[in-house]
Enzyme design. Sequence first.
Site, PDB file in Angstrom:
ATOM      1  N   PRO A  40       0.682  -1.309  -0.177  1.00  0.00           N
ATOM      2  CA  PRO A  40       0.125  -0.189  -0.087  1.00  0.00           C
ATOM      3  C   PRO A  40       1.204   1.307  -0.376  1.00  0.00           C
ATOM      4  CG  PRO A  40      -0.568  -1.282   1.914  1.00  0.00           C
ATOM      5  CD  PRO A  40       0.877  -2.075   1.101  1.00  0.00           C
ATOM      6  N   ASN A  41       0.632   2.267  -1.013  1.00  0.00           N
ATOM      7  CA  ASN A  41       0.511   3.776  -0.866  1.00  0.00           C
ATOM      8  C   ASN A  41       2.335   3.812  -1.858  1.00  0.00           C
ATOM      9  OD1 ASN A  41      -1.198   4.558   0.342  1.00  0.00           O
ATOM     10  ND2 ASN A  41      -0.165   3.336   2.721  1.00  0.00           N
TER      11      ASN A  41
ATOM     12  N   ARG B  70       4.636  10.825  -2.727  1.00  0.00           N
ATOM     13  CA  ARG B  70       4.318  10.979  -0.753  1.00  0.00           C
ATOM     14  C   ARG B  70       5.343  10.983   0.085  1.00  0.00           C
ATOM     15  NH1 ARG B  70       4.579   4.514   1.381  1.00  0.00           N
ATOM     16  NH2 ARG B  70       3.461   4.888   3.405  1.00  0.00           N
TER      17      ARG B  70
ATOM     18  N   TYR C 151      11.113   9.321   1.830  1.00  0.00           N
ATOM     19  CA  TYR C 151      11.191   8.548   0.838  1.00  0.00           C
ATOM     20  C   TYR C 151      11.585   9.706  -1.087  1.00  0.00           C
ATOM     21  CZ  TYR C 151       7.817   5.801   3.081  1.00  0.00           C
ATOM     22  OH  TYR C 151       6.934   4.945   4.292  1.00  0.00           O
TER      23      TYR C 151
ATOM     24  N   ASN D 141       7.573  -5.592  -0.702  1.00  0.00           N
ATOM     25  CA  ASN D 141       8.066  -4.334   0.041  1.00  0.00           C
ATOM     26  C   ASN D 141       6.390  -4.652   1.269  1.00  0.00           C
ATOM     27  OD1 ASN D 141       7.966  -2.276   1.439  1.00  0.00           O
ATOM     28  ND2 ASN D 141       8.491  -0.935  -0.194  1.00  0.00           N
TER      29      ASN D 141
ATOM     30  N   ALA E 171       3.151  -1.164   4.983  1.00  0.00           N
ATOM     31  CA  ALA E 171       2.816  -0.942   6.400  1.00  0.00           C
ATOM     32  C   ALA E 171       2.194  -2.092   6.765  1.00  0.00           C
ATOM     33  CB  ALA E 171       1.751  -0.351   6.652  1.00  0.00           C
TER      34      ALA E 171
ATOM     35  N   GLU F  55      12.146  -9.902   2.485  1.00  0.00           N
ATOM     36  CA  GLU F  55      11.831  -8.492   2.758  1.00  0.00           C
ATOM     37  C   GLU F  55      12.314  -7.286   2.128  1.00  0.00           C
ATOM     38  OE1 GLU F  55      11.848  -8.659   6.797  1.00  0.00           O
ATOM     39  OE2 GLU F  55      10.355  -6.402   7.222  1.00  0.00           O
TER      40      GLU F  55
ATOM     41  N   HIS G  15      13.029  -3.171   1.809  1.00  0.00           N
ATOM     42  CA  HIS G  15      11.640  -1.669   2.401  1.00  0.00           C
ATOM     43  C   HIS G  15      12.687  -0.258   1.927  1.00  0.00           C
ATOM     44  CE1 HIS G  15       8.925  -3.230   5.263  1.00  0.00           C
ATOM     45  NE2 HIS G  15      10.494  -3.947   5.801  1.00  0.00           N
TER      46      HIS G  15
ATOM     47  N   ARG H 279      13.021   5.282  12.159  1.00  0.00           N
ATOM     48  CA  ARG H 279      12.012   5.749  12.240  1.00  0.00           C
ATOM     49  C   ARG H 279      11.228   6.183  13.473  1.00  0.00           C
ATOM     50  NH1 ARG H 279       9.111   4.652   6.459  1.00  0.00           N
ATOM     51  NH2 ARG H 279       7.987   6.437   7.378  1.00  0.00           N
TER      52      ARG H 279
HETATM   53  C1  DQA Z   1       8.249   1.048   3.640  1.00  0.00           C
HETATM   54  C2  DQA Z   1       8.692   1.551   5.276  1.00  0.00           C
HETATM   55  C3  DQA Z   1       7.297   1.624   5.868  1.00  0.00           C
HETATM   56  O1  DQA Z   1       7.182   1.404   7.684  1.00  0.00           O
HETATM   57  C4  DQA Z   1       5.980   2.128   5.395  1.00  0.00           C
HETATM   58  O2  DQA Z   1       4.395   1.247   6.066  1.00  0.00           O
HETATM   59  C5  DQA Z   1       6.263   2.197   3.787  1.00  0.00           C
HETATM   60  C6  DQA Z   1       6.962   1.814   3.388  1.00  0.00           C
HETATM   61  C7  DQA Z   1       9.406   1.265   3.467  1.00  0.00           C
HETATM   62  O3  DQA Z   1       9.966   1.111   1.517  1.00  0.00           O
HETATM   63  O4  DQA Z   1      10.561   2.053   3.782  1.00  0.00           O
HETATM   64  O5  DQA Z   1       4.869   1.977   3.095  1.00  0.00           O
HETATM   65  O6  DQA Z   1       8.384  -0.261   3.879  1.00  0.00           O
END
Ligand code: DQA
Length: 148
Positions: free
Chosen positions: A9-10, A17, A22, A74, A77, A98, A100, A107
């Site tokens: 998501p997102n 964003r 990011y 990825n 959240a 995994e 990120h 964070r």
């Molecule tokens: C994320 C880190 C997560 O905590 C966050 O909710 C994201 C992006 C990252 O790529 O840094 O949406 O996965």
Amino acid sequence: MRILIVNGPNLNLLGTREPEIYGKMTYESLNEELQAYAKKNKLSLEIRQSNLEGIIIDLLHYAAFEKFDGVCLNAAAYTHYAYAIYDAIKAIDVPVVEVHLTDPARRPEPFRKVSVIEDACVATFKGEGITSYKKAIAYLCGVENHDH
Ligand code: DQA
């Protein structure tokens, strides 16, 4: 070698964003750069994104049905609370890494300190922006000296 990248998501909003967190690279540019990386290293890469947990689970099943060699996930959240994604990773016989962009544990929000999917994954690459993805792909290929 066939790799599936699954973004949660997102992540489709990359570029606009929270750019101070990011970065300014758009989601489209991220995908283009990863496809160029795959081409350079003679890999086949499919990149998918969903804002829905169930679709992410379906994509993990799809990786198994379609016999991908590995998945870079990825989960965004969902990383921090989606036990059904943990179960889906355990349920398939495809290695999942995994990924990120940021290092969630560094964070400020306490909920980011925990990854509930980490133990189901074969490795984690985080905190290096797009390089986290490239390192995850290289890891799945078992190659140390991929041309970045
Ligand atoms: C994320 C880190 C997560 O905590 C966050 O909710 C994201 C992006 C990252 O790529 O840094 O949406 O996965």
